[in-house]
Structures are given as C-alpha cells and as structure tokens.
Write an enzyme that holds these catalytic residues in place. Structure first.
Site, mmCIF file in Angstrom:
data_model
loop_
_atom_site.group_PDB
_atom_site.id
_atom_site.type_symbol
_atom_site.label_atom_id
_atom_site.label_comp_id
_atom_site.label_asym_id
_atom_site.label_seq_id
_atom_site.Cartn_x
_atom_site.Cartn_y
_atom_site.Cartn_z
ATOM 1 C CG ASN A 8 -0.216 2.047 -19.178
ATOM 2 O OD1 ASN A 8 0.236 0.782 -18.388
ATOM 3 N ND2 ASN A 8 -0.216 2.805 -18.583
ATOM 4 C CE LYS A 10 -3.448 2.250 -17.395
ATOM 5 N NZ LYS A 10 -5.285 3.058 -16.443
ATOM 6 C CG HIS A 103 0.113 5.534 -14.534
ATOM 7 N ND1 HIS A 103 -1.057 5.302 -14.041
ATOM 8 C CD2 HIS A 103 -0.892 5.720 -15.752
ATOM 9 C CE1 HIS A 103 -2.117 5.248 -14.302
ATOM 10 N NE2 HIS A 103 -1.948 5.996 -15.698
ATOM 11 C CD GLU A 105 -3.813 3.204 -12.997
ATOM 12 O OE1 GLU A 105 -2.457 2.165 -13.381
ATOM 13 O OE2 GLU A 105 -4.392 3.539 -13.665
ATOM 14 C CD GLU A 176 -2.153 9.275 -18.307
ATOM 15 O OE1 GLU A 176 -2.591 8.719 -19.562
ATOM 16 O OE2 GLU A 176 -1.533 9.001 -17.322
ATOM 17 N N GLY A 182 -9.439 5.999 -17.212
ATOM 18 C CA GLY A 182 -10.625 4.591 -16.021
ATOM 19 C C GLY A 182 -11.976 5.175 -16.213
ATOM 20 C CB SER A 221 -11.384 8.306 -20.841
ATOM 21 O OG SER A 221 -11.328 7.607 -19.628
HETATM 22 P P1 PGA Z 1 -7.801 5.091 -20.054
HETATM 23 O O1 PGA Z 1 -6.437 5.450 -19.220
HETATM 24 O O2 PGA Z 1 -7.367 4.978 -20.789
HETATM 25 O O3 PGA Z 1 -7.746 3.808 -19.452
HETATM 26 O O4 PGA Z 1 -8.578 6.115 -19.494
HETATM 27 C C1 PGA Z 1 -4.948 5.786 -19.050
HETATM 28 C C2 PGA Z 1 -4.058 5.677 -18.101
HETATM 29 O O5 PGA Z 1 -3.928 5.237 -17.519
HETATM 30 O O6 PGA Z 1 -2.765 6.568 -18.986
#
Ligand code: PGA
Length: 257
Positions: A8, A10, A103, A105, A176, A182, A221
């Site tokens: 992803n 983003k 997601h 976000e 997640e 993140g 992560s």
């Molecule tokens: P990350 O993000 O691997 O940076 O923690 C995962 C995601 O948002 O799908």
C-alpha cells in the site's frame, strides 16, 4: 490458496517515482531467488494517477509470478457528478484488478462508515474488481476490551451486501490494528494469533462455507525482519504492507519471506 502479499503506497510517489519503484521491484522479483513463487500473489496498491506506471512496469514480469495491482480508493457509482472521485472503470482501464476498502485511514480521516463500506465492497465485486476489506481496532478499543465487538461490527456490517455468487479468491480481509499502522509497533505473535482466530470465527458466521478459504492478511508495521514469522502464524494468509513497501528492496524481501 496463494498467500497474498500486498503493498500500500498510500499518497506517496509521483508517476515517475512509481515507475522506477515498480520496475525495480519487478527486476528484483525476476532475478532474486524465491522458493515458491507459484504459492504467492503480489499486489501493489498505487495512487490512482500512478497506476499506468505499474502497468508499464508489469510488462517485464516473468510468467511464474502472479502480480497485479489495484486502486487504494474509488467511488461506488459507474460515473456521474462526483467531483474529485475516481470510478472503477477508470482504474480498470489502466489495468487495476483490485481495490482496498475500509482502510483505517479512510475510516478515520475521511469518515467512511461500515454501511458505506458495504456498498463499496458490493460495488467492486459486482464490477469484477477484487477487494481487500480492512478492519482493525484502535488502541483505546483494545484497552477497553472491545476487540471482538469492533471486529464483529466491521465484518458483519461491512460485508452485509456481498453478492451471492462472488468468488472466494476475490475477497480478502486485512486485519490491521490501528495502533500498529505506521508506528513501528508490530502486534505480538500472540495478539495476531488471537485476532486472526477471532476473524476466522466471525467469517464462519458471516460467510458460511466460504470462510475457511477466505484469505486473512495481517497489516501494521510489517518489515523484512518480521514478515516470515508473521506469515507462519495460523490463519495468516498474507500481509498488507505500508511503509516497508515503498522501497523495492524491502518489499521484494517481504515477498520472498
Ligand atoms: P504500515 O502500514 O506497514 O506502514 O504500518 C500498513 C497499512 O496501512 O496498510
């Protein structure tokens, strides 16, 4: 079922950078030894404007790889007066086969709720786009003992409008935990084991005979150092990778894990 290894990106990478990363990723996949490429499916979620870059890069991938790409977002209508939105026909026209839905976000920043997400899941599957539906609890919800409640409502409400005849390989769930996204704070193996068992149990209630074959990915992560042990946990059928997918070397290492 193949393990699903998803990137992803983003809101990172202009098209030229996406082209460079996708080309390097594919060159690495083609040349670095991978034990079992036929057991894996690799998917890149690029910004919509950079999907044509992934299309160009994909031309050089060797046939033993299952490599596809998708949109991070879309609006669930065929076309119309939806200023600023992107349709599935638009992303499909540049080769996207997948879409991310739910997601954290999109839920937290853009206020997307389970009932709207259900219409997105339904719309994508009815329009021949495969879906990774993301769920996960916040730290506060976890500390209040609400893990099961949160995952149950995200799954039951978000999957409420599934078409009867969708193919089991076209829908995957990504668990997640929001506090692990993140942050560099990966969930412990016990936390992942517990949450994935819970998701499987809830899927049995919701999807009946499709539940055991539905892939459940872990996200939050994931890095080259922890990908192999995470993927070995029961009920973990792949990973969704944010930060560590931005560089071709670290994502190809995760794909090889
Ligand atoms: P990350 O993000 O691997 O940076 O923690 C995962 C995601 O948002 O799908």
């Amino acid at each position: 079922m193949k393990k699903l290894i998803a990137a992803n990106w983003k809101m990172y990478k202009i098209p030229a950078q996406a082209l460079e990363t996708a080309k390097e990723l594919i060159a690495r996949l083609n040349t670095e030894p991978m034990e079992n490429p036929k057991d894996k499916e690799i998917v890149v979620f690029a910004p919509s404007i950079a999907l044509p870059s992934v299309l160009v890069a994909k031309a050089t991938i060797l046939p033993e790889f299952t490599f596809s790409y998708g949109a991070q977002n879309f609006y669930p209508a065929l076309e119309g007066a939806y200023t600023g939105e992107t349709s599935l026909d638009m992303v499909k026209s540049v080769g996207a086969e997948w879409a991310l839905v739910g997601h954290s976000e999109r839920r937290a920043i853009f206020g997307e709720k389970n009932d709207f997400l259900a219409t997105k899941v339904e719309f994508a599957l009815n329009n021949a786009v495969r879906v990774i539906y993301c769920i996960g609890e916040t730290l506060e919800e976890r500390e209040e003992g609400k893990l099961k409640e949160v995952l149950a409502s995200q799954l039951k409400e978000g999957l409420a409008l599934l078409p009867q005849d969708y193919k089991v390989e076209d829908l995957a769930i990504a668990y997640e935990p929001v506090w692990a996204i993140g942050t560099g704070k990966v969930a412990s193996e016990d936390d992942i084991l517990e949450a994935h068992a819970l998701v499987r149990e809830l899927l049995v209630e919701i999807l009946a005979n499709k539940a055991t074959e539905t892939r459940i990915l872990y996200g939050g992560s994931v890095k080259p150092e922890n990908a192999k042990s995470i993927m070995a946990i029961k009920n973990v059928d792949g990973v969704l990778v944010g930060g560590a997918s931005l560089k071709a070397d670290s994502f190809s290492e995760i794909a090889r894990a």
